[in-house]
Design a protein around this motif. Structure first.
Motif, PDB file in Angstrom:
ATOM      1  N   ASP A   1      15.480  20.609   3.055  1.00 59.74           N
ATOM      2  CA  ASP A   1      14.528  21.038   2.036  1.00 59.74           C
ATOM      3  C   ASP A   1      13.314  20.120   2.105  1.00 59.74           C
ATOM      4  O   ASP A   1      13.258  19.195   2.926  1.00 59.74           O
ATOM      5  CB  ASP A   1      15.154  21.046   0.639  1.00 59.74           C
ATOM      6  CG  ASP A   1      15.646  19.666   0.182  1.00 59.74           C
ATOM      7  OD1 ASP A   1      15.356  18.652   0.858  1.00 59.74           O
ATOM      8  OD2 ASP A   1      16.322  19.609  -0.864  1.00 59.74           O
ATOM      9  N   ALA A   2      12.334  20.387   1.227  1.00 61.07           N
ATOM     10  CA  ALA A   2      11.093  19.617   1.274  1.00 61.07           C
ATOM     11  C   ALA A   2      11.324  18.151   0.913  1.00 61.07           C
ATOM     12  O   ALA A   2      10.687  17.257   1.483  1.00 61.07           O
ATOM     13  CB  ALA A   2      10.060  20.240   0.336  1.00 61.07           C
ATOM     14  N   LEU A   3      12.220  17.881  -0.021  1.00 62.64           N
ATOM     15  CA  LEU A   3      12.475  16.495  -0.420  1.00 62.64           C
ATOM     16  C   LEU A   3      13.073  15.691   0.713  1.00 62.64           C
ATOM     17  O   LEU A   3      12.621  14.572   1.006  1.00 62.64           O
ATOM     18  CB  LEU A   3      13.401  16.465  -1.641  1.00 62.64           C
ATOM     19  CG  LEU A   3      13.797  15.066  -2.137  1.00 62.64           C
ATOM     20  CD1 LEU A   3      12.564  14.262  -2.557  1.00 62.64           C
ATOM     21  CD2 LEU A   3      14.795  15.174  -3.293  1.00 62.64           C
TER      22      LEU A   3
ATOM     23  N   PHE B   1      22.163  24.894   9.567  1.00 62.33           N
ATOM     24  CA  PHE B   1      23.416  24.555   8.897  1.00 62.33           C
ATOM     25  C   PHE B   1      23.129  24.077   7.477  1.00 62.33           C
ATOM     26  O   PHE B   1      23.747  24.536   6.505  1.00 62.33           O
ATOM     27  CB  PHE B   1      24.118  23.472   9.716  1.00 62.33           C
ATOM     28  CG  PHE B   1      25.475  23.064   9.221  1.00 62.33           C
ATOM     29  CD1 PHE B   1      26.621  23.483   9.880  1.00 62.33           C
ATOM     30  CD2 PHE B   1      25.616  22.226   8.129  1.00 62.33           C
ATOM     31  CE1 PHE B   1      27.880  23.086   9.450  1.00 62.33           C
ATOM     32  CE2 PHE B   1      26.868  21.826   7.679  1.00 62.33           C
ATOM     33  CZ  PHE B   1      28.008  22.262   8.339  1.00 62.33           C
ATOM     34  N   GLY B   2      22.177  23.142   7.363  1.00 61.20           N
ATOM     35  CA  GLY B   2      21.834  22.587   6.061  1.00 61.20           C
ATOM     36  C   GLY B   2      21.086  23.568   5.182  1.00 61.20           C
ATOM     37  O   GLY B   2      21.238  23.558   3.951  1.00 61.20           O
ATOM     38  N   THR B   3      20.265  24.417   5.788  1.00 60.63           N
ATOM     39  CA  THR B   3      19.550  25.421   5.010  1.00 60.63           C
ATOM     40  C   THR B   3      20.526  26.402   4.386  1.00 60.63           C
ATOM     41  O   THR B   3      20.428  26.748   3.201  1.00 60.63           O
ATOM     42  CB  THR B   3      18.533  26.158   5.897  1.00 60.63           C
ATOM     43  OG1 THR B   3      17.572  25.215   6.399  1.00 60.63           O
ATOM     44  CG2 THR B   3      17.797  27.239   5.118  1.00 60.63           C
ATOM     45  N   SER B   4      21.486  26.868   5.161  1.00 59.84           N
ATOM     46  CA  SER B   4      22.484  27.795   4.636  1.00 59.84           C
ATOM     47  C   SER B   4      23.309  27.137   3.529  1.00 59.84           C
ATOM     48  O   SER B   4      23.581  27.745   2.489  1.00 59.84           O
ATOM     49  CB  SER B   4      23.396  28.279   5.766  1.00 59.84           C
ATOM     50  OG  SER B   4      24.317  29.242   5.300  1.00 59.84           O
TER      51      SER B   4
ATOM     52  N   GLY C   1      24.873  27.868  -0.416  1.00 66.41           N
ATOM     53  CA  GLY C   1      26.198  27.315  -0.630  1.00 66.41           C
ATOM     54  C   GLY C   1      27.226  27.933   0.290  1.00 66.41           C
ATOM     55  O   GLY C   1      28.417  28.002  -0.037  1.00 66.41           O
ATOM     56  N   LEU C   2      26.771  28.363   1.477  1.00 59.41           N
ATOM     57  CA  LEU C   2      27.637  29.049   2.432  1.00 59.41           C
ATOM     58  C   LEU C   2      27.557  28.377   3.794  1.00 59.41           C
ATOM     59  O   LEU C   2      26.555  27.734   4.122  1.00 59.41           O
ATOM     60  CB  LEU C   2      27.213  30.518   2.562  1.00 59.41           C
ATOM     61  CG  LEU C   2      27.504  31.424   1.358  1.00 59.41           C
ATOM     62  CD1 LEU C   2      26.862  32.789   1.557  1.00 59.41           C
ATOM     63  CD2 LEU C   2      29.001  31.561   1.127  1.00 59.41           C
ATOM     64  N   PRO C   3      28.592  28.555   4.629  1.00 52.71           N
ATOM     65  CA  PRO C   3      28.575  27.946   5.966  1.00 52.71           C
ATOM     66  C   PRO C   3      27.576  28.631   6.888  1.00 52.71           C
ATOM     67  O   PRO C   3      27.103  29.743   6.622  1.00 52.71           O
ATOM     68  CB  PRO C   3      30.009  28.153   6.466  1.00 52.71           C
ATOM     69  CG  PRO C   3      30.509  29.335   5.711  1.00 52.71           C
ATOM     70  CD  PRO C   3      29.864  29.260   4.361  1.00 52.71           C
TER      71      PRO C   3
ATOM     72  N   ILE D   1      12.545  31.172   7.142  1.00 57.13           N
ATOM     73  CA  ILE D   1      11.101  30.955   7.289  1.00 57.13           C
ATOM     74  C   ILE D   1      10.498  30.418   5.995  1.00 57.13           C
ATOM     75  O   ILE D   1       9.617  29.543   6.032  1.00 57.13           O
ATOM     76  CB  ILE D   1      10.415  32.242   7.761  1.00 57.13           C
ATOM     77  CG1 ILE D   1      10.801  32.510   9.220  1.00 57.13           C
ATOM     78  CG2 ILE D   1       8.896  32.153   7.618  1.00 57.13           C
ATOM     79  CD1 ILE D   1      10.427  33.858   9.733  1.00 57.13           C
ATOM     80  N   ASP D   2      10.956  30.900   4.852  1.00 59.43           N
ATOM     81  CA  ASP D   2      10.478  30.356   3.582  1.00 59.43           C
ATOM     82  C   ASP D   2      10.779  28.858   3.504  1.00 59.43           C
ATOM     83  O   ASP D   2       9.944  28.064   3.058  1.00 59.43           O
ATOM     84  CB  ASP D   2      11.140  31.075   2.408  1.00 59.43           C
ATOM     85  CG  ASP D   2      10.519  32.434   2.125  1.00 59.43           C
ATOM     86  OD1 ASP D   2       9.421  32.706   2.664  1.00 59.43           O
ATOM     87  OD2 ASP D   2      11.131  33.212   1.378  1.00 59.43           O
ATOM     88  N   ASN D   3      11.970  28.472   3.940  1.00 60.78           N
ATOM     89  CA  ASN D   3      12.325  27.055   3.923  1.00 60.78           C
ATOM     90  C   ASN D   3      11.468  26.273   4.909  1.00 60.78           C
ATOM     91  O   ASN D   3      11.000  25.165   4.606  1.00 60.78           O
ATOM     92  CB  ASN D   3      13.805  26.877   4.240  1.00 60.78           C
ATOM     93  CG  ASN D   3      14.361  25.568   3.727  1.00 60.78           C
ATOM     94  OD1 ASN D   3      13.968  25.084   2.673  1.00 60.78           O
ATOM     95  ND2 ASN D   3      15.291  24.983   4.471  1.00 60.78           N
TER      96      ASN D   3
END
Length: 293
Positions: free
Chosen positions: A28-30, A48-51, A56-58, A69-71
């Motif tokens: 994420d941005a932080l 992996f981390g975005t999902s 909250g899913l694998p 893309i939003d992320n």
């Protein structure tokens, strides 16, 4: 020159310069800002981390292109260092890859990697992967290279064939993908240091990315060790995610048991530390500057 153009040119220069590019993983941005603030010159947006963080899913094909893309857009907008982004399988066939490249290019990231897994894909260090034919992946790479409008936007081709078809096939595919136009090659999940060495020897002269997935199938080599082997980029994709998860889980348990977290505040940043880091003082200055009478 705009920010995105400047950042991409810097990344292109980094690829040409001596030394290995070290890119910790953000989700994420932080976390991206933390990577930049600690002096790193590149960040990696982990799928992996975005999902995990958004859904909250694998990492098993649940996240969509638009969510990724939003992320990527939020992360690239939050920092002034190059971001390499996971683009999974390209989200379809060669035609879909064209749109994927255009959307990621507009997000502001410096590079993406596309893998040769079938859809739905899964994390490269999970069991049960399947790969498409190398000829299909070649067409995706060609489409990706043709679709970009900025030559400094880099296309990284990832092969997951090691776990499915063996090391030799993954090296064969790597050569084929590089010949198709990929700027960097990413052979996922070698099983040993010797395999990393064999990959670098057989693909000498090709820019290579190594994935140090914390707790994954590959041995954890340092950036210095990988640089000596001839690798150009190393990502540490989920270390920040795993560290943050452990800390948050422990704190949530503390609150459940004690009904307070006052006894562990020495393990956190203070309110002032965090607000200073996130930019409250700067926002207050701007508020005063633009204050109406």
């Amino acid at each position: 020159m705009g920010k995105t153009e400047s950042v991409r040119k810097r990344f292109a220069t980094m690829l040409e310069d001596d030394g290995i590019i070290v890119a910790p993983g953000c989700y994420d941005a932080l976390s991206a800002r933390i990577i930049e603030a600690t002096g790193h010159e590149c960040a990696y947006m982990t799928g992996f981390g975005t999902s995990a963080s958004l859904l909250g899913l694998p990492d098993m094909g649940f996240i969509t292109m638009s969510e990724m893309i939003d992320n990527a857009r939020r992360i690239a907008g939050a920092v002034n260092i190059p971001v390499i982004a996971d683009a999974d399988t390209g989200y379809g066939n060669a035609l879909n890859v064209c749109r994927t490249v255009r959307e990621y290019e507009q997000s502001g990231v410096a590079a993406i990697h596309i893998e040769d897994q079938t859809f739905p894909k899964r994390c490269g260090h999970l069991e049960g992967k399947e790969v498409v034919s190398s000829s299909e992946m070649v067409q995706k790479i060609r489409a990706a290279c043709d679709a970009r409008t900025d030559p400094n936007f880099k296309i990284i081709a990832r092969t997951d064939a090691r776990a499915v078809m063996g090391l030799e096939e993954s090296i064969r595919r790597a050569r084929e993908y590089y010949d198709a136009g990929a700027d960097v090659i990413f052979v996922e999940s070698p099983y040993s240091a010797d395999e990393f060495k064999q990959i670098s020897e057989e693909l000498k002269g090709i820019p290579l990315l190594a994935n140090m997935a914390e707790g994954g199938k590959s041995p954890m080599l340092s950036a210095d060790e990988l640089e000596r082997l001839g690798y150009k980029i190393v990502i540490f994709p989920v270390g920040l995610l795993f560290s943050a998860t452990k800390a948050m889980y422990s704190l949530a348990e503390e609150i459940r048991v004690k009904k307070t977290d006052r006894d562990v505040q020495d393990q956190m940043w203070s309110f002032k530390q965090f607000t200073d880091f996130i930019g409250v003082s700067k926002c207050n200055e701007l508020s005063q500057k633009y204050k109406t009478n």
